[in-house]
Design a protein around this motif. Structure first.
Motif, PDB file in Angstrom:
ATOM      1  N   ASN A 180      54.689  -9.624  76.291  1.00  0.00           N
ATOM      2  CA  ASN A 180      54.075 -10.545  75.332  1.00  0.00           C
ATOM      3  C   ASN A 180      54.211 -11.978  75.811  1.00  0.00           C
ATOM      4  N   LEU A 181      55.382 -12.276  76.373  1.00  0.00           N
ATOM      5  CA  LEU A 181      55.697 -13.634  76.791  1.00  0.00           C
ATOM      6  C   LEU A 181      54.718 -14.136  77.852  1.00  0.00           C
ATOM      7  N   LYS A 182      54.432 -13.271  78.824  1.00  0.00           N
ATOM      8  CA  LYS A 182      53.572 -13.670  79.940  1.00  0.00           C
ATOM      9  C   LYS A 182      52.158 -13.105  79.827  1.00  0.00           C
ATOM     10  N   LYS A 183      51.848 -12.484  78.676  1.00  0.00           N
ATOM     11  CA  LYS A 183      50.502 -11.937  78.421  1.00  0.00           C
ATOM     12  C   LYS A 183      50.078 -10.946  79.498  1.00  0.00           C
ATOM     13  N   ARG A 184      50.994 -10.122  79.911  1.00  0.00           N
ATOM     14  CA  ARG A 184      50.688  -9.119  80.925  1.00  0.00           C
ATOM     15  C   ARG A 184      50.512  -7.741  80.283  1.00  0.00           C
ATOM     16  N   GLY A 185      49.518  -7.009  80.739  1.00  0.00           N
ATOM     17  CA  GLY A 185      49.290  -5.649  80.272  1.00  0.00           C
ATOM     18  C   GLY A 185      48.500  -5.540  78.981  1.00  0.00           C
ATOM     19  N   LEU A 186      48.250  -6.647  78.311  1.00  0.00           N
ATOM     20  CA  LEU A 186      47.590  -6.604  77.007  1.00  0.00           C
ATOM     21  C   LEU A 186      46.125  -6.192  77.129  1.00  0.00           C
ATOM     22  N   GLN A 187      45.428  -6.746  78.120  1.00  0.00           N
ATOM     23  CA  GLN A 187      44.027  -6.390  78.316  1.00  0.00           C
ATOM     24  C   GLN A 187      43.898  -4.920  78.720  1.00  0.00           C
ATOM     25  N   GLN A 188      44.822  -4.461  79.536  1.00  0.00           N
ATOM     26  CA  GLN A 188      44.809  -3.060  79.952  1.00  0.00           C
ATOM     27  C   GLN A 188      44.996  -2.135  78.749  1.00  0.00           C
ATOM     28  N   LEU A 189      45.906  -2.508  77.858  1.00  0.00           N
ATOM     29  CA  LEU A 189      46.127  -1.711  76.650  1.00  0.00           C
ATOM     30  C   LEU A 189      44.878  -1.710  75.782  1.00  0.00           C
ATOM     31  N   GLN A 190      44.295  -2.879  75.584  1.00  0.00           N
ATOM     32  CA  GLN A 190      43.085  -2.947  74.763  1.00  0.00           C
ATOM     33  C   GLN A 190      41.959  -2.129  75.384  1.00  0.00           C
ATOM     34  N   ASP A 191      41.799  -2.203  76.698  1.00  0.00           N
ATOM     35  CA  ASP A 191      40.746  -1.449  77.375  1.00  0.00           C
ATOM     36  C   ASP A 191      40.960   0.057  77.234  1.00  0.00           C
ATOM     37  N   ARG A 192      42.222   0.476  77.309  1.00  0.00           N
ATOM     38  CA  ARG A 192      42.518   1.915  77.157  1.00  0.00           C
ATOM     39  C   ARG A 192      42.146   2.360  75.737  1.00  0.00           C
ATOM     40  N   ILE A 193      42.455   1.519  74.756  1.00  0.00           N
ATOM     41  CA  ILE A 193      42.144   1.849  73.360  1.00  0.00           C
ATOM     42  C   ILE A 193      40.644   1.896  73.127  1.00  0.00           C
ATOM     43  N   THR A 194      39.932   0.839  73.505  1.00  0.00           N
ATOM     44  CA  THR A 194      38.490   0.793  73.232  1.00  0.00           C
ATOM     45  C   THR A 194      37.741   1.808  74.079  1.00  0.00           C
ATOM     46  N   GLY A 195      38.219   2.056  75.288  1.00  0.00           N
ATOM     47  CA  GLY A 195      37.574   3.050  76.134  1.00  0.00           C
ATOM     48  C   GLY A 195      37.600   4.426  75.495  1.00  0.00           C
ATOM     49  N   TYR A 196      38.727   4.748  74.854  1.00  0.00           N
ATOM     50  CA  TYR A 196      38.829   6.066  74.202  1.00  0.00           C
ATOM     51  C   TYR A 196      38.059   6.108  72.886  1.00  0.00           C
ATOM     52  N   LEU A 197      38.178   5.051  72.091  1.00  0.00           N
ATOM     53  CA  LEU A 197      37.533   5.057  70.780  1.00  0.00           C
ATOM     54  C   LEU A 197      36.016   4.953  70.873  1.00  0.00           C
ATOM     55  N   PHE A 198      35.544   4.111  71.783  1.00  0.00           N
ATOM     56  CA  PHE A 198      34.115   3.780  71.809  1.00  0.00           C
ATOM     57  C   PHE A 198      33.414   4.166  73.111  1.00  0.00           C
ATOM     58  N   GLY A 199      34.177   4.654  74.080  1.00  0.00           N
ATOM     59  CA  GLY A 199      33.580   5.132  75.314  1.00  0.00           C
ATOM     60  C   GLY A 199      33.028   4.061  76.225  1.00  0.00           C
ATOM     61  N   ASN A 200      33.555   2.824  76.108  1.00  0.00           N
ATOM     62  CA  ASN A 200      33.035   1.753  76.959  1.00  0.00           C
ATOM     63  C   ASN A 200      33.848   1.663  78.225  1.00  0.00           C
TER      64      ASN A 200
END
Length: 200
Positions: A180-200
């Motif tokens: 959280n401090l260095k904003k690392r991995g957050l985009q990857q987590l979001q992409d994994r979530i949206t990729g599964y939910l919405f197939g993007n």
């Protein structure tokens, strides 16, 4: 795809008083003090959305948040889901009866919520092999339906030495590694979530 709005919807004690299961849900769960509330606030870019506390076990209810994503599709520019902040497990300083109720309600939600699509299991990267986390992983695997996935997300990687981080990545090649401090991995987590939910 990115999160453009996030707002608190409601809190529930159990699945019985939870909102209508009309949106795909992403459940965030982990030990008390793993950084769950901080992650939700950083991921949604909404400071104070999820209440964080230095007191373990502060989150006692199932908290629901409506999440709005912006897509590149002009015909369907927005899609929606819910993030769900679950009570931490392994709490300190709570009565045995309260702990039993929490565990019962938490298990009921995880096993029975029909719209639950993703389990995000947060694990402190400094303590990746605790029995309680391994037990939770095994439990999730036994209840997981065919339309659900488990994401193991390791928090607080900024507190690790580089060698220890590389070792952790080798041991958990499917994991997501977050600071959280260095904003690392957050985009990857979001992409994994949206990729599964919405197939993007």
């Amino acid at each position: 795809m990115k999160i453009v709005d996030a707002k608190f919807l409601t809190s529930a004690q159990s699945i019985m008083d939870s909102p209508s299961p009309d949106k795909a849900e992403v459940a965030f769960l982990g030990r008390s003090n793993v950084g769950k509330s901080s992650l939700l606030n950083t991921l949604t870019n909404r400071k104070g959305l999820a209440k964080s506390s230095s007191t373990p076990g502060k989150t006692q209810l199932i908290n629901y948040f409506d999440i709005k994503f912006k897509t590149e599709d002009e015909e369907l520019p927005y899609v929606y889901s819910r993030f769900v902040d679950l009570p931490g497990f392994g709490y300190a300083k709570v009565s045995k009866s309260l702990k039993r109720d929490w565990n019962k309600n938490l298990t009921g939600y995880l096993e029975q919520r029909p719209c639950l699509q993703i389990f995000v299991h947060l694990i402190d990267s400094r303590h990746p092999d605790l029995a309680i986390d391994k037990n939770v992983d095994e439990f999730l695997k036994t209840i997981k339906r065919g339309d659900q996935i488990i994401i193991n997300a390791f928090t607080k990687i900024d507190k690790l030495k580089q060698n220890d981080l590389q070792k952790l990545k080798r041991e958990y090649p499917e994991g997501i590694f977050i600071s959280n401090l260095k904003k690392r991995g957050l985009q990857q987590l979001q992409d994994r979530i949206t990729g599964y939910l919405f197939g993007n």
